[in-house]
Each structure stands twice: as C-alpha cells, then as structure tokens.
Design an enzyme around this catalytic site. Structure first.
Site, PDB file in Angstrom:
ATOM      1  N   GLY A  16      11.717   6.484 -14.944  1.00 61.65           N
ATOM      2  CA  GLY A  16      10.805   6.939 -15.962  1.00 61.65           C
ATOM      3  C   GLY A  16      11.117   8.075 -16.883  1.00 61.65           C
ATOM      4  N   GLU A  35      16.603  17.723 -13.792  1.00 59.88           N
ATOM      5  CA  GLU A  35      16.322  16.813 -12.091  1.00 59.88           C
ATOM      6  C   GLU A  35      17.008  17.851 -11.517  1.00 59.88           C
ATOM      7  OE1 GLU A  35      15.254  14.118 -10.853  1.00 59.88           O
ATOM      8  OE2 GLU A  35      16.223  15.130  -9.246  1.00 59.88           O
ATOM      9  N   CYS A  43      14.117   5.717  -6.880  1.00 59.69           N
ATOM     10  CA  CYS A  43      14.327   4.557  -6.801  1.00 59.69           C
ATOM     11  C   CYS A  43      15.973   4.063  -6.686  1.00 59.69           C
ATOM     12  CB  CYS A  43      13.899   3.559  -8.179  1.00 59.69           C
ATOM     13  SG  CYS A  43      14.912   1.974  -8.529  1.00 59.69           S
ATOM     14  N   CYS A  48      14.375   1.952  -3.842  1.00 58.83           N
ATOM     15  CA  CYS A  48      14.605   0.461  -4.270  1.00 58.83           C
ATOM     16  C   CYS A  48      15.977   0.006  -4.095  1.00 58.83           C
ATOM     17  CB  CYS A  48      14.155   0.002  -5.607  1.00 58.83           C
ATOM     18  SG  CYS A  48      12.764   0.915  -6.057  1.00 58.83           S
ATOM     19  N   LYS A  51      17.521   0.590  -0.311  1.00 63.78           N
ATOM     20  CA  LYS A  51      16.831  -0.444   0.319  1.00 63.78           C
ATOM     21  C   LYS A  51      17.266  -1.929   0.238  1.00 63.78           C
ATOM     22  CE  LYS A  51      13.763  -2.777  -1.349  1.00 63.78           C
ATOM     23  NZ  LYS A  51      12.379  -2.131  -1.554  1.00 63.78           N
ATOM     24  N   TYR A  99      22.995   6.974 -15.251  1.00 54.61           N
ATOM     25  CA  TYR A  99      21.816   7.258 -15.486  1.00 54.61           C
ATOM     26  C   TYR A  99      22.001   8.522 -16.310  1.00 54.61           C
ATOM     27  CZ  TYR A  99      18.626   4.235 -13.351  1.00 54.61           C
ATOM     28  OH  TYR A  99      17.654   3.338 -13.097  1.00 54.61           O
ATOM     29  N   TYR A 180       4.379  -1.578   1.870  1.00 55.09           N
ATOM     30  CA  TYR A 180       5.700  -1.852   1.592  1.00 55.09           C
ATOM     31  C   TYR A 180       6.909  -1.286   2.544  1.00 55.09           C
ATOM     32  CZ  TYR A 180       4.219  -3.267  -3.039  1.00 55.09           C
ATOM     33  OH  TYR A 180       3.710  -3.932  -4.268  1.00 55.09           O
ATOM     34  N   ILE A 181       6.824   0.102   2.435  1.00 52.05           N
ATOM     35  CA  ILE A 181       8.015   0.590   3.170  1.00 52.05           C
ATOM     36  C   ILE A 181       8.119   0.482   4.839  1.00 52.05           C
ATOM     37  CG2 ILE A 181       9.094   2.781   3.572  1.00 52.05           C
ATOM     38  CD1 ILE A 181       7.893   3.773   0.842  1.00 52.05           C
ATOM     39  N   GLU A 184       9.068  -3.321   5.169  1.00 44.18           N
ATOM     40  CA  GLU A 184      10.715  -3.528   4.788  1.00 44.18           C
ATOM     41  C   GLU A 184      11.568  -2.763   5.883  1.00 44.18           C
ATOM     42  OE1 GLU A 184      10.173  -4.131  -0.132  1.00 44.18           O
ATOM     43  OE2 GLU A 184      10.689  -2.084   0.732  1.00 44.18           O
ATOM     44  N   ARG A 201      -2.549   0.963  11.357  1.00 45.49           N
ATOM     45  CA  ARG A 201      -4.291   1.342  11.667  1.00 45.49           C
ATOM     46  C   ARG A 201      -5.111   0.022  11.356  1.00 45.49           C
ATOM     47  NH1 ARG A 201      -5.652   5.588   7.093  1.00 45.49           N
ATOM     48  NH2 ARG A 201      -5.195   4.446   5.270  1.00 45.49           N
ATOM     49  N   GLY A 265       2.259   6.119   2.864  1.00 48.70           N
ATOM     50  CA  GLY A 265       1.983   6.373   1.603  1.00 48.70           C
ATOM     51  C   GLY A 265       2.624   7.372   0.988  1.00 48.70           C
ATOM     52  N   HIS A 439      14.864 -30.006  -8.925  1.00 43.68           N
ATOM     53  CA  HIS A 439      15.221 -30.609  -7.637  1.00 43.68           C
ATOM     54  C   HIS A 439      16.568 -30.508  -7.198  1.00 43.68           C
ATOM     55  CE1 HIS A 439      13.937 -32.985  -4.423  1.00 43.68           C
ATOM     56  NE2 HIS A 439      14.806 -33.933  -4.599  1.00 43.68           N
ATOM     57  N   GLU A 444      10.007 -25.940  -6.609  1.00 44.68           N
ATOM     58  CA  GLU A 444       9.515 -26.922  -7.110  1.00 44.68           C
ATOM     59  C   GLU A 444       8.115 -27.276  -6.637  1.00 44.68           C
ATOM     60  OE1 GLU A 444      11.162 -31.010  -6.117  1.00 44.68           O
ATOM     61  OE2 GLU A 444      12.452 -29.939  -4.937  1.00 44.68           O
TER      62      GLU A 444
HETATM   63  P1  NDP Z   1       1.527   1.789   0.894  1.00 45.79           P
HETATM   64  O1  NDP Z   1       0.329   2.268   0.237  1.00 45.79           O
HETATM   65  O2  NDP Z   1       2.340   0.569   0.588  1.00 45.79           O
HETATM   66  O3  NDP Z   1       1.220   1.761   2.535  1.00 45.79           O
HETATM   67  C1  NDP Z   1       0.956   2.912   3.160  1.00 45.79           C
HETATM   68  C2  NDP Z   1       0.479   2.515   4.566  1.00 45.79           C
HETATM   69  O4  NDP Z   1       0.138   3.586   5.075  1.00 45.79           O
HETATM   70  C3  NDP Z   1      -0.589   1.507   4.464  1.00 45.79           C
HETATM   71  O5  NDP Z   1      -0.394   0.600   5.459  1.00 45.79           O
HETATM   72  C4  NDP Z   1      -1.983   2.704   4.918  1.00 45.79           C
HETATM   73  O6  NDP Z   1      -2.940   1.950   5.695  1.00 45.79           O
HETATM   74  C5  NDP Z   1      -1.174   3.288   5.845  1.00 45.79           C
HETATM   75  N1  NDP Z   1      -1.879   4.876   6.173  1.00 45.79           N
HETATM   76  C6  NDP Z   1      -1.966   5.630   5.053  1.00 45.79           C
HETATM   77  N2  NDP Z   1      -2.433   6.696   5.483  1.00 45.79           N
HETATM   78  C7  NDP Z   1      -2.493   6.683   6.893  1.00 45.79           C
HETATM   79  C8  NDP Z   1      -3.104   7.398   8.047  1.00 45.79           C
HETATM   80  N3  NDP Z   1      -3.398   8.524   8.032  1.00 45.79           N
HETATM   81  N4  NDP Z   1      -2.606   6.770   9.192  1.00 45.79           N
HETATM   82  C9  NDP Z   1      -2.322   5.550   9.454  1.00 45.79           C
HETATM   83  N5  NDP Z   1      -1.950   4.709   8.589  1.00 45.79           N
HETATM   84  C10 NDP Z   1      -2.042   5.352   7.230  1.00 45.79           C
HETATM   85  O7  NDP Z   1       2.723   3.111   0.859  1.00 45.79           O
HETATM   86  P2  NDP Z   1       4.390   2.912   1.310  1.00 45.79           P
HETATM   87  O8  NDP Z   1       4.604   4.303   1.774  1.00 45.79           O
HETATM   88  O9  NDP Z   1       4.738   1.889   1.884  1.00 45.79           O
HETATM   89  O10 NDP Z   1       5.009   2.838  -0.227  1.00 45.79           O
HETATM   90  C11 NDP Z   1       4.617   3.898  -1.359  1.00 45.79           C
HETATM   91  C12 NDP Z   1       4.751   3.037  -2.546  1.00 45.79           C
HETATM   92  O11 NDP Z   1       6.045   2.644  -3.018  1.00 45.79           O
HETATM   93  C13 NDP Z   1       3.955   1.580  -2.508  1.00 45.79           C
HETATM   94  O12 NDP Z   1       2.642   1.641  -2.639  1.00 45.79           O
HETATM   95  C14 NDP Z   1       4.551   0.872  -3.409  1.00 45.79           C
HETATM   96  O13 NDP Z   1       4.032   0.996  -4.841  1.00 45.79           O
HETATM   97  C15 NDP Z   1       6.093   1.505  -3.577  1.00 45.79           C
HETATM   98  N6  NDP Z   1       6.950   0.541  -2.842  1.00 45.79           N
HETATM   99  C16 NDP Z   1       7.399  -0.415  -3.546  1.00 45.79           C
HETATM  100  C17 NDP Z   1       8.564  -1.353  -2.981  1.00 45.79           C
HETATM  101  C18 NDP Z   1       8.876  -2.512  -3.593  1.00 45.79           C
HETATM  102  O14 NDP Z   1       8.461  -2.793  -4.819  1.00 45.79           O
HETATM  103  N7  NDP Z   1       9.295  -3.675  -3.015  1.00 45.79           N
HETATM  104  C19 NDP Z   1       9.045  -1.038  -1.786  1.00 45.79           C
HETATM  105  C20 NDP Z   1       8.719   0.343  -1.347  1.00 45.79           C
HETATM  106  C21 NDP Z   1       7.753   0.907  -1.716  1.00 45.79           C
HETATM  107  P3  NDP Z   1      -4.131   1.211   5.067  1.00 45.79           P
HETATM  108  O15 NDP Z   1      -3.397  -0.208   4.457  1.00 45.79           O
HETATM  109  O16 NDP Z   1      -4.999   0.917   5.922  1.00 45.79           O
HETATM  110  O17 NDP Z   1      -4.735   2.010   3.789  1.00 45.79           O
END
Ligand code: NDP
Length: 463
Positions: A16, A35, A43, A48, A51, A99, A180-181, A184, A201, A265, A439, A444
């Site tokens: 960004g 930076e 990213c 990204c 990854k 960049y 996601y993370i 993946e 959880r 997260g 096809h 499709e």
């Molecule tokens: P996410 O928000 O996707 O997932 C976080 C996970 O952690 C959820 O499953 C959440 O559970 C769990 N969680 C959160 N707090 C706790 C806790 N205290 N105890 C146990 N579990 C917990 O975050 P990520 O870290 O995976 O990724 C961050 C962001 O990065 C994503 O939101 C996404 O936007 C971006 N990203 C995008 C990618 C892509 O476009 N392919 C790839 C990687 C990252 P619950 O679901 O129950 O809340």
C-alpha cells in the site's frame, strides 16, 4: 501557506505505502517513504509471495505420484529445504529492489529507516537522527502476527515470519489457528513431508467461508494425512530436554513436535509511532481509525492497509492507496470499495471465493437458490487421485442475481479472479446460463448448472 520539505511522507514500504508513494511522485509531487525492514512489506518479504512459492514446492510430491497414471515413472525424489529457502530469498530480493526502485524512478526518495511522528506535520527519520516536514502523511505500517503472549511457553513458538526461514525443515509441526495462514502452512508443511497437526478452537476451519468448502477441504486435508483437531486450544508449550516441544491441548492431549507455530490473526503495527503525539485516534485492537476516505482523526494524516484493520488483503491495501492518491492529490475524493472482494486460500486443494456464503445469503435473503456440483476434475481421472472438486453458486431467486460463487479445487484462485468481475458487474444466473462453456475445463461447471440443487426459503432448505 506553510512550506514543507515534502508534499507527502509515507511511513511503511509495503504494497500500500509503496503504491501511494510511487503514484504520488509520478504526479510531480515531492514524496518520501520510509521502511524500517525491507521494501515490499509483509506480502513480498514474508507473506503472499514466498507463501505461494512454498505452495508450489509442496505440490511436487503429488505431481510425481500423479505422473504414474499418465505413463511416467519418476525416480525417488529428494527435497532440499535450504535450496528452496535460498531461491525464495533471491526472488524476494529481486522484488524488493523493484519496489524501492519504482518509487525512486518516479522521483520519490526512499529511506531505510524507522520513521515516527513528532507532530502532525513532522516526522523523525531515526537512522539519520533528523526530522523532516510534510504537508500530508500516510501511515501504511501494516500488521504483525498476534504473539498470543497469554499462552505459557509462547516464546518457544514460531509465527509465519519465521516459518519461511527455518534453519531446517522440522520432522513434525503443530500449528494453531483455523484461518488463512494456519491452513495454508499446514498444507505446505505436509506437502514437504512434515508430520503436521492443525489445532483450531472452533467447530470447523476457515470460519469466514462457505460451510461446504470448509467441510470438504477439512475432509480432503485429513485424507492426505494432515491431522486436524477442532474445538481444542493450546494451554501451554513446554521445551523438552531434547530440544523438542510439547504442546499441551485443552482436551488433555500432549503433542510433541519440532516446531509449534501460532497463526492466530494479525495485529496492527501502531506502537511507538508517535501517533498519540500527533493526535491520531486508535481503535479497540490498536488499529488506526479512519473515515471512508482513509483519513484519520487528524486532517492531514491518512492510513491505509492492515494498520487500519479493515480487510487484511494486499490488493485491498493497493486499492486504498489509489483511492487515497485520488482523494488527497487529484482533487477527486474516492472511497475505497470493500464490497464483493474475491479471495483465495492457497490450501491444497485451493479455495477461490467471492460474495456471500450460503449461510450469509440465507440470513439476508428470503429465498435463495443453490447450484452445486461435486465432481472429480479431469486431471485426477488417469492419476487415480480420489480428490473431488466443488463448484457452488448462490442466487437470489427474486432478482436472479448471483450473490456468491465458491470453488474448491485446482486453480480455484484463478477462477475467483474472473468470478470477481462477474459478481462486481452484478451479473445474473441467466447471464451465466447464456455464456458458452469452455470445454473441457473444470470451470465450465459454472455455466452448465441449469437446475438448482436446492432452495432455501426463510432459512429452511426445501430438499
Ligand atoms: P485469520 O483471521 O484468517 O485467522 C485467525 C485464526 O486464529 C482464526 O481461526 C481464529 O479463530 C484463530 N484465533 C484467533 N485468536 C485465537 C485465540 N486466542 N485462540 C485460539 N485461536 C484463535 O488470520 P491469519 O493469521 O490466518 O491471517 C491474517 C490475515 O492475513 C487474514 O485475515 C487474511 O486477511 C490475510 N491473509 C490472506 C491470505 C490470502 O489471501 N491467501 C493468506 C494469508 C493471510 P476463529 O475463527 O474462531 O476466530
């Protein structure tokens, strides 16, 4: 009018920040960007891009196995983690250079330094121990993994940042999280031959996605050999005398592994940035509060990307950057549009999705039609791989608008990009039906599902 050193100072050289700096410099404005780590941000450097490279690396064992059905005999393959890490490093260093050069070529100045606000128009460039002034300031400092400091033994854990550069590939890993993370990386490590356990959880992984995708991905991952434990959390991580780690789970089980990874997260990078000094207001999780134009509580200070905790996706940060430039420097106030954002999870198989899940659609619309096809993709016929693909469209019965499109299977991310255009354009199911199929492809199916699989009226499914 006060005169400043720069028209724009950007703090943070990720996707960004760099986009905003480069485009604004291209308008002939005096622009600087700082930076503190590496240009390219999360990213490019530890998100990204590496990854996706690791996803490719982890898919080869299946390709080798699948080749037999097509007549190939592949000798026993050997994998070298260090080669992958080194080659990844070369590629991200190349992008890092692009960049930074992009900003400089457009006429901007790029600092390698932490930068903090002194007041609303003054920035301290720490590595040079001096201050500069700017008319407009943009904060694009992104986020970082939630450290989960309340977890006893969290200091033994790694995060996505470290996962890319481990000195050696672990034999066993336990990953916490269901987003996601976590998903993946579970697939990456498993594909590279690591014994992998995912601990989540909730009831089912990938909370924000359509339930069909979530269940089917879960099943497929388990069939591949990834252990998935739902409704479990870590209660403590202990280091054993042999250097391995014991992950204690809420249900009582203890899993021993070489690495424990937390993917729970990400949190905004707003500490010690001088935001308070400048009067910039923060939200509940430390994110910078912004209005619809990405303007903070201080008129000349703006924020975009993950630091605002709106939608944590690279293309969204870039879109916000372009809207910011329009608003602040082109006299064309433009609000970022966060609706109908296509997205992919690079799990194995991949998820590609845009729009509303079935549950979201049925809670917002009285009557929806669901078109759903589960089939074996052609590439898995000769390979003999027992993996199914899912294609699903959610349609508003009244208006025929396609509200959501969800795919699980090979190249789902690529398909989501194109579906994103269709849903953004507000196309109806009839438009899909009138489109000629390509096809033989898996995609499709999207234009050949003529009768609904079922309808959901007032929350109740009819078949
Ligand atoms: P996410 O928000 O996707 O997932 C976080 C996970 O952690 C959820 O499953 C959440 O559970 C769990 N969680 C959160 N707090 C706790 C806790 N205290 N105890 C146990 N579990 C917990 O975050 P990520 O870290 O995976 O990724 C961050 C962001 O990065 C994503 O939101 C996404 O936007 C971006 N990203 C995008 C990618 C892509 O476009 N392919 C790839 C990687 C990252 P619950 O679901 O129950 O809340």
């Amino acid at each position: 009018m006060a005169s400043y050193d720069y028209d724009l100072f950007v703090i943070g050289g990720g996707s960004g920040g760099v986009r905003a700096a480069r485009v604004t410099a291209g308008l002939g404005k005096r622009v600087a960007i700082a930076e503190e780590f590496r240009y390219g941000g999360t990213c490019v450097i530890r998100g990204c891009v590496p990854k996706k490279l690791y996803v490719y690396a982890s898919q080869f064992p299946e390709h080798f196995a699948d080749a037999a059905g097509y007549g190939w005999s592949v000798p026993k393959a050997k994998f070298d983690w260090r080669t992958l890490v080194a080659n990844k490093e070369r590629e991200i260093s190349r992008l890092e250079g692009l960049y930074q050069n992009g900003v400089e070529k457009a006429g901007g100045e790029a600092f390698h330094s932490r930068a903090v606000l002194v007041d609303a128009h003054t920035v301290r460039i720490e590595s040079e121990d001096r201050t500069v002034t700017a008319d407009q300031i943009l904060i694009a400092t992104g986020g970082r993994p939630n450290p989960h400091a309340a977890l006893p033994g969290h200091e033994h854990c790694i995060f996505s940042n470290e996962a890319f550069d481990l000195p050696e590939l672990p034999k066993a890993i336990v990953i916490a999280g269901g987003g996601y993370i976590a998903v993946e990386f579970a697939n990456i490590f498993h594909g590279l031959g690591v014994e992998t356990t995912l601990v989540y959880r909730g009831m089912e992984i990938l909370q924000r996605f359509d339930m069909d995708l979530r269940r089917m991905l879960h099943e497929t991952m388990e069939k591949k050999g990834i252990r998935i434990l739902c409704q479990e959390i870590f209660t403590a991580i202990d280091k054993r005398p042999d250097g391995r780690l014991d992950a204690h789970l809420s249900g009582g089980e203890v899993i021993t592994a070489d690495q424990v990874m937390l993917a729970l997260g990400r949190i905004p990078n707003t500490e010690n940035l001088g935001l308070e000094a400048a009067g910039v207001e923060l939200g509940k999780v430390g994110e910078i509060n912004v209005d619809k134009f990405s303007r903070t509580s201080v008129k000349n200070i703006w924020a975009i990307g993950d630091v605002t905790n709106r939608v944590q996706l690279t293309p969204v940060a870039i879109h916000e950057a372009m809207c910011f430039v329009d608003t602040a420097f082109r006299d064309n106030p433009t609000k970022p549009d966060h609706k109908t954002v296509p997205t992919a999870v690079f799990s194995q198989p991949e998820i590609g999705t845009v729009g509303l899940s079935e549950d979201e659609a049925s809670s917002r619309f009285d009557d929806i039609e669901v078109y759903r096809a589960v089939f074996r993709p052609m590439r898995h016929t000769l390979s003999g791989r027992e993996e199914k693909m899912l294609v699903k469209l959610i349609v508003d019965t009244d208006t025929r608008l396609v509200l959501g499109a969800h795919i699980l299977g090979p190249d789902a991310g690529e398909m989501a990009q194109l579906l994103g255009i269709s849903l953004k354009a507000g196309l109806t199911k009839d438009d899909f039906d009138h489109t000629m199929a390509v096809h033989p492809t898996a995609a499709e199916e999207l234009v050949t599902m003529y009768t609904p699989s079922y309808r959901v009226r007032n929350g109740a499914r009819d078949i």
